[in-house]
Each structure stands twice: as C-alpha cells, then as structure tokens.
Design an enzyme around this catalytic site. Structure first.
Site, mmCIF file in Angstrom:
data_model
loop_
_atom_site.group_PDB
_atom_site.id
_atom_site.type_symbol
_atom_site.label_atom_id
_atom_site.label_comp_id
_atom_site.label_asym_id
_atom_site.label_seq_id
_atom_site.Cartn_x
_atom_site.Cartn_y
_atom_site.Cartn_z
ATOM 1 N N SER A 153 7.049 -58.377 -2.555
ATOM 2 C CA SER A 153 7.908 -58.596 -1.417
ATOM 3 C C SER A 153 9.176 -59.398 -1.717
ATOM 4 O O SER A 153 10.095 -59.390 -0.890
ATOM 5 C CB SER A 153 7.116 -59.331 -0.324
ATOM 6 O OG SER A 153 6.678 -60.588 -0.780
ATOM 7 N N SER A 159 4.070 -60.347 -5.620
ATOM 8 C CA SER A 159 5.413 -60.299 -5.024
ATOM 9 C C SER A 159 6.540 -60.916 -5.825
ATOM 10 O O SER A 159 7.696 -60.707 -5.490
ATOM 11 C CB SER A 159 5.391 -60.954 -3.652
ATOM 12 O OG SER A 159 4.960 -60.016 -2.721
ATOM 13 N N LYS A 189 14.021 -67.116 -1.382
ATOM 14 C CA LYS A 189 13.343 -66.123 -0.543
ATOM 15 C C LYS A 189 13.265 -66.694 0.873
ATOM 16 O O LYS A 189 12.966 -67.886 1.048
ATOM 17 C CB LYS A 189 11.951 -65.856 -1.116
ATOM 18 C CG LYS A 189 11.181 -64.760 -0.407
ATOM 19 C CD LYS A 189 9.865 -64.485 -1.137
ATOM 20 C CE LYS A 189 9.063 -63.361 -0.507
ATOM 21 N NZ LYS A 189 7.806 -63.097 -1.230
HETATM 22 N N1 GLN Z 1 2.036 -56.178 -1.990
HETATM 23 C C1 GLN Z 1 1.075 -57.200 -1.689
HETATM 24 C C2 GLN Z 1 0.867 -57.285 -0.197
HETATM 25 O O1 GLN Z 1 1.505 -56.593 0.493
HETATM 26 C C3 GLN Z 1 1.520 -58.506 -2.261
HETATM 27 C C4 GLN Z 1 2.522 -59.204 -1.457
HETATM 28 C C5 GLN Z 1 2.825 -60.585 -1.958
HETATM 29 O O2 GLN Z 1 2.516 -60.942 -3.088
HETATM 30 N N2 GLN Z 1 3.372 -61.392 -1.068
HETATM 31 O O3 GLN Z 1 0.092 -58.022 0.281
#
Ligand code: GLN
Length: 486
Positions: free
Chosen positions: A159, A183, A84
């Site tokens: 994400s 994410s 990532k």
């Molecule tokens: N969807 C969540 C957010 O936008 C989680 C994102 C993540 O785990 N990095 O914060």
C-alpha cells in the site's frame, strides 16, 4: 563525478548531507529542487496527497541560517523526507487516503515524525497509499491510484505506493512507509527502490494510524541501501508511548554496511520459488544470490513448509489482519474526528458516515474481520489462524538455526497493469504470497532492486533475517547493490 552532474533532488541523502554541511549547497536549493520536480511530474505519478511547501521551505531556511551561524545540526539536516499519509503530523492533514479522514488535522506528531523533525529533516508532504493501507496496488485510494514511474500504465504496488513512486521519480530523497503484509517491500520492488520492513517493535507505532496492530511496522524507503540505513537509524528505538516497541540499543546501521558477507549462510527457501513465479523474476533473484555467493556467502537450501504455503500464509494473514482491522476501524464513527454525515438519529448517523466514508475494499475487510471474530466462528477462524501464525514463526526459527539470512523474491511478477486485478480481490491478495509470512513472524525484510524484466520493469530481491538483525540484511543488500552494473 557523475553524482555531481545529477539534479539535487536525484542525489542520495548521504551525498547531500556532506554538501549541505560543507556549505556547497543549501537546504533551500535541495528543497526547491524537490518541489520543482513535484510540480513538473506529479500530475503523471499522483504520489502526493498533501504538500507541505511553506513549512518545508521555512525549515530549510532555518537550517541554512543555523549552518551560517555554525550551530549544531541533526543528522538529516536539510534532507527531504516524505511521509505515507497514515503517520500523524501535527497541523498537517492526514487522510489515510480515505474520505472518512479527508479533513483530519492531527493535533500531535507520530514518534517517527517527531524523530525526523529532531534530526532536521525537511518534511515535504504526505504520500498516496491504499485506503487505510489495505491493498497491494495503491488502487484503493480515495485520491486515485499512484502511477509507476517506470510505466504510468502500471501499478506502483501497495500500500505504500506513493512512497516508492516519489522516491523512484525524484519527488523526494527519502520516504517513510508502513508494512503490515508487504506494503513497503512490494512497492519498493515494483518501483525499483530499496525498502525495509523492520522487526516488529524496532520502530515505534505511536501516531501510526492502525490497520492490524500486531503486524504494522513503519520503515524507510530510499534509492540506495546506505540511505535506507541512515533513515532507519533515525526512526528506530524504544518509545515509552508504544508498549510493543523494543527497549534495545539501535546500532549505527550505516557504519557496518561495508563488512561484507564472508562466512554468512544464505538460505534459499524452495517454497518461495515454486510454480507461479515468473521465470524472469526467478533469474534476477538468483543472480542477486550469485553476487552474495561470489562475495563469500555460503548458499544453502531450506524449507519453510508452513510459511511458504499460500493456503496457510495468505489465509492466516487475511484472517488476522481483517480481524484486527475491524476492531481498529470501529473508532471512525463520525463522533470524534473526520467525516460526519448528519442525521437526527445516532445509529443512522454512524451508518451513513461509515457507508459514505469508507471505500469498497475497507468495507470488505471490516465485514470479513467482523465475521471471523464473531461468536461461534472465532475458534474456527481467528484462533486457528493464530495457531498457524505460531507454526509460521517456528518455520523461520528453524531456518535461522542454520542460516543467517534468507533470500527470496518479493513478488511473483513485476508491476502489473492498473485495473488488471482490482475486480478480483483473491488475485490481488495472492500478490502478497512472499511477503505476509514475514509480518506474521515479526522478522525484518529488505527489498532491493536485483534486475529488470524484458519489459524494462524493476525486479526486487527480498532478504529476510533474524529479529533485530537489520544490519545483516543491510550489509548483504549493500553487497548486492555494489555488484550490479549501474
Ligand atoms: N496487501 C496487504 C493487505 O492488503 C498488505 C498491506 C500492508 O502491508 N499494509 O493487507
């Protein structure tokens, strides 16, 4: 036998490790197969932001030479791993999918990356994601959304969307993601792969570009549970450079996979199956639970009144995460690294750099976070959210007094359409309803495929465990995986 018919990029890491060590296949062949797949397919999927092709091939050749010379090798020798794009990689661009870091080349490796290099893994490239890991669909990327390999009109989840999509599409064998509020687990479930959010402190965060430091964890994504276990083993463990990393021994996760679940108690939290859950998802998750029961686990209903209540879990998560983000993202000011929009006036330079560098969702989070931390509002929002966080943790502690693990959906629905929720931030935040409380409590969560919807989309099962009991999740995940019709 079927495994040997598959192209090299589609094989599992544990199969490839054996083949490479035995000299049946070379690290170069495996690496080339992955890059061929990327060439032919990534224009549809958009999983990668940056490729590391020359570096990867050079490493593969070095491994093949060492094998020929009978020299010792690391445990992931020749295995393609993609990262990532928020893990710092020395000499390789790291963008966080943001314009503000579009040209950033880190001078050092994240600890997880250094461990992968030491294990002789082949680093394929840097994967698409929501900008600064803020999002649930990968649509908040400055490089365009990643697309779901099962249906390119649909989101990958976010994400770590590029991580899940690349694994699902055979554009890597293993991938690393990060999970602040779901994410890793959400994209794993939308793309039909396995993803594990480790216990907070299990994997060093050194060199992980911070979103919300009290919630962020790095974790593995793979096409099966055994590969997930192998990858976790490589990246987990204490690191003096991250004071929140736990100084605890790292078990050999793959070695205990086949222990089964006989005698374990699996809790079903009623709140995670309430209104709003797609009936097809409920059915697939309960089929997964049935496989655990058939294998000798005891199933028991439990209640998580705070952790399972969206008004508490989602609200406290989005207050804490944005508060920490507003502080962490203050460092992108055009002075130290990344984009700088020149101006004669310093404040004007900050302002123009940040206005042009950050995307809309990141700006929204910085504003929300600055608000909840500001004098006069801190007690009403941030402090209150921290209190709710303590109650969420207490909910899980209580459940784990009688249960060894909990089973739940990962998301209320399978992958939604690109564009469907992007203009409605609240709807988007609600996609995280079953994942965020796990980060607030700091416990581990595994997402693995447990079925397919009538539209042919993957459905994920989420298994949750006590802190530092990842091996219990992997054992149970292995039972579910083995029980499914291929
Ligand atoms: N969807 C969540 C957010 O936008 C989680 C994102 C993540 O785990 N990095 O914060």
């Amino acid at each position: 036998m079927a495994g040997f018919m598959r192209r090299l990029n589609e094989r599992s890491a544990h199969e490839l490790i054996g083949g490479i060590k035995a000299g049946e296949i070379t690290a170069r062949q495996v690496t080339e197969a992955v890059f061929e797949r990327i060439q032919e397919h990534d224009s549809n999927i958009n999983a990668y932001i940056t490729l590391n092709e020359p570096g990867a091939l050079q490493k593969a050749d070095e491994i093949d030479r060492r094998i020929a010379a009978g020299k010792p090798l690391g445990c992931l020798a020749g295995i393609p791993v993609a990262l990532k794009d928020l893990l710092c990689t020395r000499g390789l661009r790291t963008t966080c999918a943001s314009r503000i870091l579009d040209t950033f080349i880190p001078p050092y490796d994240a600890t997880a990356v250094a461990r992968l290099r030491q294990s002789d893994a082949i680093l394929i490239g840097k994967l698409n994601m929501d900008e600064f890991a803020m999002g649930s669909s990968n649509e908040n990327s400055a490089y365009g959304p990643a697309r779901n390999p099962h249906d390119p009109e649909r989101v990958t989840g976010g994400s770590s969307g590029g991580s899940a999509a690349a694994v699902a599409a055979g554009e890597t064998v293993l991938a690393i993601g990060s999970d602040t509020g779901g994410s890793i687990r959400l994209p794993a479930s939308f793309c039909g792969v396995v993803g594990l959010k480790p216990t907070y402190g299990r994997v060093s965060r050194y060199g992980l570009i911070a979103y919300a430091s009290s919630l962020d964890q790095i974790g593995p994504l793979a096409r099966n549970v055994r590969d997930t276990a192998l990858l976790l083993h490589v990246i987990a463990g204490h690191d003096p450079r991250d004071s929140t990393s736990a100084d605890l021994p790292v078990p050999d996760y793959a070695a205990s996979l086949e222990t089964g679940v006989e005698g374990l108690t699996v809790g079903i939290p009623g709140e995670f199956f309430a209104a709003g859950l797609d009936p097809e998802v409920r059915e697939a998750v309960m089929r997964g639970v049935g496989l655990l029961e058939n294998a000798g686990a005891r199933i028991q209903e439990v209640s998580l009144p705070v952790a399972g209540h969206p008004a508490y879990a989602i609200a406290s998560y989005y207050i804490i995460a944005t508060g920490e983000a507003s502080s962490n993202l203050a460092r992108y000011d055009g002075v130290k690294y990344g984009l700088r929009v020149e101006s004669d006036d310093l404040i004007d330079m900050y302002c123009k750099t940040r206005s042009r560098g950050f995307g809309a969702e990141v700006k929204r989070r910085i504003m929300l976070g600055t608000y909840v931390l500001s004098a006069g509002y801190y007690d009403a929002y941030y402090l209150k959210a921290q209190r709710v966080r303590t109650l969420i943790k207490a909910d899980f502690d209580r459940a784990f007094e009688t249960c060894d693990l909990l089973a739940a959906p990962v998301s209320p629905t399978p992958a939604f359409k690109i564009g469907e929720k992007i203009d409605d931030p609240l709807q988007m935040y609600l996609s995280d309803i079953y994942t965020v409380s796990v980060n607030l409590a700091g416990i581990p969560g595994l997402s693995l495929p447990c079925g397919t919807s009538s539209d042919g989309l993957p459905i994920g099962l989420q298994l949750l465990g006590r802190a530092f009991e990842e091996q219990t999740l992997l054992r149970a995940g292995y039972v579910v995986e083995q029980g499914q019709v291929p």
